[in-house]
Motif scaffolding. Structure first.
Motif, mmCIF file in Angstrom:
data_model
loop_
_atom_site.group_PDB
_atom_site.id
_atom_site.type_symbol
_atom_site.label_atom_id
_atom_site.label_comp_id
_atom_site.label_asym_id
_atom_site.label_seq_id
_atom_site.Cartn_x
_atom_site.Cartn_y
_atom_site.Cartn_z
ATOM 1 N N CYS A 1 0.849 -1.255 -0.056
ATOM 2 C CA CYS A 1 -0.075 0.085 0.064
ATOM 3 C C CYS A 1 1.052 1.198 0.089
ATOM 4 C CB CYS A 1 -0.924 -0.005 1.230
ATOM 5 S SG CYS A 1 -2.082 1.415 1.370
ATOM 6 N N SER B 1 1.104 4.041 -3.175
ATOM 7 C CA SER B 1 0.935 5.496 -2.958
ATOM 8 C C SER B 1 2.004 6.435 -3.190
ATOM 9 C CB SER B 1 0.451 5.577 -1.214
ATOM 10 O OG SER B 1 -0.371 4.938 -0.992
ATOM 11 N N GLU C 1 -4.058 15.133 -9.430
ATOM 12 C CA GLU C 1 -5.485 15.635 -8.779
ATOM 13 C C GLU C 1 -4.998 15.926 -7.376
ATOM 14 O OE1 GLU C 1 -8.208 16.928 -9.774
ATOM 15 O OE2 GLU C 1 -7.441 16.534 -11.945
ATOM 16 N N ALA D 1 -6.919 15.683 -4.568
ATOM 17 C CA ALA D 1 -7.731 14.740 -3.769
ATOM 18 C C ALA D 1 -6.848 13.427 -3.835
ATOM 19 C CB ALA D 1 -9.177 14.556 -4.416
ATOM 20 N N GLU D 2 -6.127 13.008 -4.964
ATOM 21 C CA GLU D 2 -5.520 11.761 -5.192
ATOM 22 C C GLU D 2 -4.231 11.859 -4.262
ATOM 23 O OE1 GLU D 2 -3.157 9.044 -8.403
ATOM 24 O OE2 GLU D 2 -4.456 10.806 -9.097
ATOM 25 N N ARG D 3 -3.381 13.000 -4.269
ATOM 26 C CA ARG D 3 -2.248 13.104 -3.364
ATOM 27 C C ARG D 3 -2.627 12.957 -1.921
ATOM 28 N NH1 ARG D 3 2.225 17.324 -4.359
ATOM 29 N NH2 ARG D 3 2.951 15.733 -5.478
ATOM 30 N N HIS D 4 -3.845 13.642 -1.630
ATOM 31 C CA HIS D 4 -4.391 13.767 -0.214
ATOM 32 C C HIS D 4 -4.826 12.359 0.106
ATOM 33 C CE1 HIS D 4 -7.137 14.494 2.851
ATOM 34 N NE2 HIS D 4 -6.347 15.563 3.221
ATOM 35 N N ARG D 5 -5.219 11.482 -0.729
ATOM 36 C CA ARG D 5 -5.538 9.813 -0.350
ATOM 37 C C ARG D 5 -4.491 9.287 0.006
ATOM 38 N NH1 ARG D 5 -9.824 10.911 -3.734
ATOM 39 N NH2 ARG D 5 -8.615 9.976 -5.686
ATOM 40 N N ALA D 6 -3.527 9.645 -0.819
ATOM 41 C CA ALA D 6 -2.302 8.833 -0.651
ATOM 42 C C ALA D 6 -1.481 9.155 0.550
ATOM 43 C CB ALA D 6 -1.569 8.872 -1.894
ATOM 44 N N MET E 1 -2.802 10.319 3.128
ATOM 45 C CA MET E 1 -3.695 9.661 4.268
ATOM 46 C C MET E 1 -3.450 8.178 4.450
ATOM 47 S SD MET E 1 -4.780 12.470 5.895
ATOM 48 C CE MET E 1 -5.581 11.846 7.016
ATOM 49 N N ALA E 2 -3.332 7.490 3.285
ATOM 50 C CA ALA E 2 -3.023 6.054 3.428
ATOM 51 C C ALA E 2 -1.852 5.839 4.296
ATOM 52 C CB ALA E 2 -3.221 5.430 2.042
#
Length: 108
Positions: free
Chosen positions: A54, A58, A70, A72-77, A79-80
């Motif tokens: 994971c 990321s 995006e 949002a994509e960087r933010h999700r990564a 946060m993961a």
């Protein structure tokens, strides 16, 4: 009151937050990403294989040029990897702090 707080319990070679080149405000997002990558490389040795995969998946969003990914994509990564770091205790604290600092630099 604001400022950095680092709590570490146990472990060896803990560094906490190391601000090379000045205060966190003086760092660029690129410097913060490099620091995070170094911490993630160290973290991988302390997590199960699925968590390591994971982290690996990321990295592309975390290291991409901001114009190419995006927010949002960087933010999700981010946060993961912070979530994974939070599950391993003290060894993950520097990663969580690095993610928090990077998000602040990115205005997220």
């Amino acid at each position: 009151m604001s400022g950095d707080t680092v709590n570490m319990f146990g472990g060896q070679g803990n560094k906490g937050i190391v601000y090379e080149g000045g205060s966190p405000a003086a760092r660029s997002p690129e410097q913060a990403v490099r620091e995070l990558l170094a911490l993630l490389a160290e973290l991988r040795a302390h997590v199960p294989p699925e968590s390591a995969r994971c982290i690996d998946s990321s990295l592309a969003a975390i290291t991409a040029d901001p114009a190419a990914v995006e927010p949002a994509e960087r933010h999700r990564a981010l946060m993961a990897v912070a979530g994974i770091a939070a599950t391993v205790g003290a060894v993950g604290v520097p990663v969580v702090e690095a993610v928090r600092a990077l998000l602040a630099l990115l205005g997220a």
